[in-house]
Design a protein around this motif. Structure first.
Motif, PDB file in Angstrom:
ATOM      1  N   PHE A  93       0.779  -1.245   0.000  1.00 39.54           N
ATOM      2  CA  PHE A  93       0.000   0.000   0.000  1.00 39.54           C
ATOM      3  C   PHE A  93       0.807   1.289   0.000  1.00 39.54           C
ATOM      4  N   THR A  94       1.803   1.372   0.867  1.00 38.41           N
ATOM      5  CA  THR A  94       2.495   2.648   1.033  1.00 38.41           C
ATOM      6  C   THR A  94       3.185   3.069  -0.256  1.00 38.41           C
ATOM      7  N   ARG A 146       0.676   3.984  -3.049  1.00 39.47           N
ATOM      8  CA  ARG A 146       0.077   5.325  -2.916  1.00 39.47           C
ATOM      9  C   ARG A 146       1.011   6.429  -3.377  1.00 39.47           C
ATOM     10  N   ALA A 147       2.333   6.230  -3.245  1.00 41.13           N
ATOM     11  CA  ALA A 147       3.283   7.267  -3.683  1.00 41.13           C
ATOM     12  C   ALA A 147       3.080   7.550  -5.166  1.00 41.13           C
ATOM     13  N   PRO A 203      -7.069   2.730  -5.933  1.00 41.17           N
ATOM     14  CA  PRO A 203      -6.116   1.633  -5.736  1.00 41.17           C
ATOM     15  C   PRO A 203      -6.815   0.278  -5.624  1.00 41.17           C
ATOM     16  N   TYR A 261      -6.547  -2.415  -3.530  1.00 40.67           N
ATOM     17  CA  TYR A 261      -5.886  -2.817  -2.285  1.00 40.67           C
ATOM     18  C   TYR A 261      -6.025  -4.328  -2.052  1.00 40.67           C
ATOM     19  N   ARG A 276      -6.845  -5.978   0.213  1.00 36.63           N
ATOM     20  CA  ARG A 276      -6.871  -6.323   1.638  1.00 36.63           C
ATOM     21  C   ARG A 276      -7.518  -5.186   2.395  1.00 36.63           C
ATOM     22  N   ARG A 277      -8.177  -5.533   3.490  1.00 31.43           N
ATOM     23  CA  ARG A 277      -8.736  -4.501   4.357  1.00 31.43           C
ATOM     24  C   ARG A 277      -7.637  -3.995   5.282  1.00 31.43           C
ATOM     25  N   PRO A 278      -7.775  -2.760   5.785  1.00 32.07           N
ATOM     26  CA  PRO A 278      -6.754  -2.269   6.723  1.00 32.07           C
ATOM     27  C   PRO A 278      -6.693  -3.171   7.955  1.00 32.07           C
ATOM     28  N   ALA A 281      -6.968  -3.496  11.370  1.00 35.84           N
ATOM     29  CA  ALA A 281      -7.446  -2.692  12.491  1.00 35.84           C
ATOM     30  C   ALA A 281      -8.491  -3.518  13.201  1.00 35.84           C
ATOM     31  N   VAL A 282      -8.408  -3.558  14.499  1.00 32.91           N
ATOM     32  CA  VAL A 282      -9.418  -4.291  15.256  1.00 32.91           C
ATOM     33  C   VAL A 282     -10.137  -3.329  16.180  1.00 32.91           C
ATOM     34  N   GLU A 283     -11.433  -3.529  16.265  1.00 34.53           N
ATOM     35  CA  GLU A 283     -12.179  -2.703  17.199  1.00 34.53           C
ATOM     36  C   GLU A 283     -11.805  -3.133  18.610  1.00 34.53           C
ATOM     37  N   PRO A 284     -11.628  -2.167  19.501  1.00 38.77           N
ATOM     38  CA  PRO A 284     -11.192  -2.524  20.850  1.00 38.77           C
ATOM     39  C   PRO A 284     -12.258  -3.362  21.556  1.00 38.77           C
ATOM     40  N   ALA A 285     -11.785  -4.347  22.324  1.00 38.35           N
ATOM     41  CA  ALA A 285     -12.697  -5.135  23.147  1.00 38.35           C
ATOM     42  C   ALA A 285     -13.117  -4.253  24.329  1.00 38.35           C
ATOM     43  N   PHE A 324     -12.557   2.498  16.267  1.00 39.79           N
ATOM     44  CA  PHE A 324     -11.321   1.863  16.720  1.00 39.79           C
ATOM     45  C   PHE A 324     -10.753   2.579  17.956  1.00 39.79           C
ATOM     46  N   GLU A 333      -3.383   2.965   8.469  1.00 31.56           N
ATOM     47  CA  GLU A 333      -3.732   2.569   7.096  1.00 31.56           C
ATOM     48  C   GLU A 333      -5.049   3.219   6.645  1.00 31.56           C
ATOM     49  N   LEU A 376       3.564  10.420   3.603  1.00 30.51           N
ATOM     50  CA  LEU A 376       4.037  10.118   2.253  1.00 30.51           C
ATOM     51  C   LEU A 376       3.053  10.575   1.175  1.00 30.51           C
TER      52      LEU A 376
END
Ligand SMILES: [Zn+2]
Lengths: 219, 348
Positions: free
Chosen positions: A73-74, A77-78, A199, A201, A203-205, A207-211, B45, B51, B95
Motif C-alpha cells: 500500500f504505502t 500510494r506514492a 487503488p 488494495y 486487503r482490508r486495513p 485494524a481491530v475494534e477494541p474489546a 477503533f 492505514e 508520504l
C-alpha cells in the motif's frame, strides 16, 4: 500522443514516456530504480528525468497512465498520489490500469495461458490469470502461494521468481510493469473519460475494534 | 519573492490544503483553508488507524486542493511556492502529502518546501494575530503532541524545553472519555460535561510536578489511571458515576499542569508572550485558566481560533510563507518524509 506512465506497485519505481501514433507505441525513455523503500523519494524525480531525457517537458504530456496495483500500500500510494496530482496540475487525464495487466501486456505472445504474480509480502502473492491472447481470465487476488488453485505452470512477475519452487511454475519475463506495458494495457481507455484512480488494495486495513475496556483495578 | 503559497498537510487524520498570501511587510494573509477529515472512520477503533488515514488522504488530496482554490478564487497557476508537512507524523500518511506536493511543484515548476508540522502549529497564529514577537513560548497540545517550545524565530530557531514522557494530553482525553462512556475523540464531550461539573470535586494527581521531576516535561498516564481507578471504585460501591464532576476534575488537573508549567517557563526564559495551539487548545478550561494565569504574570496570551488550532493546511502554508520570507533554501524533489522529524528542523 505523449503519455507518461507511472507504476509503484512493485519494488520498482517506474516512470517512462511513451509516444502513441495510431497503433504504434514507442518508448521515449524511462527511469526505473528497484528499491522498495524509495517510491516516495524517487517517483517525481524519475518522471522529470524521463521527460527531460526525451527533450520535452511535463507540459507537453497529453495523458498519464498509472498502475493502481495491487501492490504494497504505502509504495503504491506514492505513485498514485503523484499521478493524480500531476494530472490535476497539468489539466490532463490520468488513466488507471491494473499493474498485473501491465506485466501481462509485456509477456511475449505465446500459445498458452499464463499467470502474473507479484510479491504481496506477508508470504502472499497478488496474482491474476491470463489467456494466451493476454486477456485477464481470473483475478486479481491476494493469496498464499500454497492456496493458489490453478493448472497454469508459466508465470511472469517477481512473485513467480520468489515462489517458483513453492508453486512449481516456470518464471518468464517480465518481473515488473514497464511504461510500454502500462500504456498497452490502458490503450483502449486513452482518449475517453478516465475511470477514477482507485487503488486495488484487495486487503482490508489491519485494524481491530477494541474489546471491552480492561479495568485498571482488580476487585 | 513568492507571494501565493499553498500548504499541504497529511501527518495524521486530516487532509489539509491552505492558501496564503505573503505581503511585502512579511505579514501573511489566509486565503483558503480546506480540510477533509477521516476522524469518523477511526471512531470505532478508539484511535487513529494509520492505514485507514493513509487511504483517506489519497482519496481526499486532489478534491481538497480543488476546493481550496475554489474558495480562494485562484487558479493553480497563481501559486508561487508549495509547502508540505515533512514530519513528524504517521509515515504512510505523510508520504501521500509529500508525493502530491512534489508532483504539484514539478508540474507547476515552482519551489517546494518540506516543513515541520509542530512549527506549523505555532506559525498558524500569525494568520490571526499578526507577526510573532522576537521571542515567545509555545505550548502545543493535541492528540499527538504535548510540548513546550521556545521560539526565537519561527522560520529558523525553535528549542524544545519539555514534552510529555508518556501520553499526549489529547490521548489522555480520549482514554478518559472511554472510561466515562463518552465518544471519541474525547476532547469535546469531556469539555461539554465538565461545564456542568465541579473541577474541585475530586483531587486527581498532577503528574511531573514533584520537586525532582523535570521542570518542563509532562506526564498524563498516571492521571488517566487515577481517573479509571476512581470510576471503578465508585462502580464497585454501586454508586452513580458523577460524569460531569469527573470530567471537570480531570480537565482541571490537565489545565492546571499545562498552564503552570507554561507560565513558569515563560518567567524563567524572560518571555512575555505565550502561544497555545493544537487541538486541545480549543479546550475551554485550558484557555480560561491560561488567560487567568498569564494576566497575573503579565504575559500576553495568543490562542488561534479553534479552526486554526487543529491540523490543517493553512498552518503549513503560513509556516511556508515565513520560511520563504526568511530566504530559507527550498527542498530537493527527492527528499523523504521523516515521521520523527525533530522540532528544531523547521524546513528540510
Ligand atoms: Zn498537529
Amino acid at each position: 500522443m505523449l503519455v507518461l506512465a507511472i507504476d509503484t506497485s512493485t519494488p520498482a519505481v517506474t516512470a517512462g514516456l511513451v509516444a502513441l501514433d495510431g497503433d504504434a507505441l514507442e518508448s521515449r525513455g524511462d527511469r526505473v530504480t528497484v528499491d522498495p523503500r524509495a517510491h516516495g523519494e524517487l517517483i517525481t524525480p524519475h518522471a522529470l528525468e524521463a521527460v527531460k531525457a526525451a527533450g520535452v517537458t511535463l507540459r507537453d504530456l497529453d495523458a498519464i497512465v498509472c498502475g493502481v496495483g495491487p501492490g504494497p500500500f504505502t509504495g503504491l500510494r506514492a505513485g498514485m498520489a503523484t499521478a493524480a496530482s500531476l494530472a490535476h496540475a497539468l489539466g490532463i487525464p490520468a488513466h488507471p490500469v491494473c499493474s498485473l495487466d501491465a506485466i501481462a501486456a509485456d509477456v511475449a505472445p505465446g500459445e498458452a495461458p499464463f499467470l502474473v504474480l507479484t510479491d504481496a509480502r506477508r508470504r502472499e502473492v497478488y496474482w491474476a490469470a491470463y489467456a494466451a491472447d493476454g486477456s485477464r481470465t481470473d483475478g486479481p487476488h491476494v493469496q498464499r502461494p500454497a492456496d493458489l488453485e490453478t493448472t497454469i505452470k508459466v508465470a511472469a512477475g517477481d512473485g513467480a521468481l520468489l515462489y517458483a519452487d513453492a508453486l512449481g511454475v516456470q518464471p518468464i519475463e517480465p518481473r515488473f510493469p514497464s511504461p510500454i506495458g502500462l500504456v498497452k494495457a490502458a490503450r483502449k481507455d486513452l482518449g475517453s473519460e478516465p475511470a477514477p484512480l482507485t487503488p486495488l488494495y484487495l486487503r482490508r486495513p489491519d485494524a481491530v475494534e477494541p474489546a471491552a475496556r480492561k479495568k485498571v483495578t482488580t476487585p | 519573492m513568492p507571494r501565493i503559497i499553498m500548504g499541504i498537510e497529511s501527518s495524521c487524520d486530516e487532509t489539509g490544503v491552505g492558501l496564503v498570501r505573503l505581503h511585502d511587510d512579511n505579514t501573511v494573509e489566509l486565503l483558503a483553508d480546506e480540510v477533509a477529515s477521516s476522524v469518523d472512520q477511526h471512531a470505532r477503533f478508539g484511535g487513529v488507524v494509520p492505514e485507514v488515514a493513509s487511504r483517506a488522504h489519497l482519496e481526499a488530496m486532489v478534491p481538497t486542493v480543488e476546493r481550496a482554490f475554489g474558495k480562494a478564487g485562484l487558479k493553480l497557476s497563481d501559486v508561487d511556492a508549495i509547502a508540505v508537512t515533512a514530519g513528524p507524523g504517521l509515515a504512510g500518511a505523510l508520504l501521500v502529502g509529500v508525493a502530491a506536493a512534489k508532483a504539484y511543484a514539478a508540474a507547476l515548476d515552482i519551489p517546494l518546501y518540506g516543513v515541520n508540522h509542530l512549527a506549523g502549529h505555532i506559525a498558524v497564529d500569525t494568520l490571526q494575530h499578526g507577526p510573532l514577537p522576537n521571542r515567545c513560548l509555545a505550548l502545543l497540545v493535541s492528540g499527538g503532541h504535548t510540548q513546550l517550545l521556545l521560539v526565537d524565530d519561527i522560520a529558523s530557531e525553535i528549542t524544545e524545553l519539555g514534552s510529555t514522557v508518556d501520553d499526549a494530553a489529547g490521548e489522555a482525553y480520549d482514554k478518559v472519555a472511554r472510561v466515562l462512556g463518552l465518544p471519541y475523540p474525547g476532547g469535546p464531550p469531556i469539555d461539554k460535561a465538565a461545564k456542568n461539573g465541579d473541577g474541585a470535586a475530586i483531587a486527581f494527581p498532577r503528574g511531573m510536578t514533584g520537586p525532582r521531576d523535570a521542570k518542563f516535561d509532562f506526564s498524563f498516564s498516571g492521571l488517566k489511571t487515577a481517573v479509571a481507578r476512581w470510576v471503578e471504585g465508585a462502580e464497585r460501591r454501586g454508586e452513580d458515576i458523577p460524569v460531569d464532576d469527573v470530567a471537570a476534575s480531570f480537565q482541571e488537573a490537565v489545565a492546571d499542569v499545562l498552564t503552570m508549567k507554561a507560565v513558569r517557563a515563560a518567567k524563567e526564559h524572560g518571555v512575555d508572550t505565550l502561544v497555545i495551539s493544537g487541538g486541545v487548545a480549543a479546550n475551554s478550561r485550558l484557555s480560561e485558566l491560561a488567560a487567568e494565569r498569564c494576566a497575573e504574570a503579565g504575559i500576553t496570551l495568543r490562542v488561534p481560533r479553534p479552526r486554526l488550532c487543529t491540523d490543517n493546511g493553512a498552518m503549513i502554508a503560513a509556516l511556508g510563507a515565513h520560511v520563504v520570507a526568511a530566504g530559507r533554501p527550498q527542498a530537493s524533489l527527492d527528499f523523504s518524509a521523516n515521521p520523527a522529524l525533530p522540532v528544531q528542523i523547521i524546513s528540510i
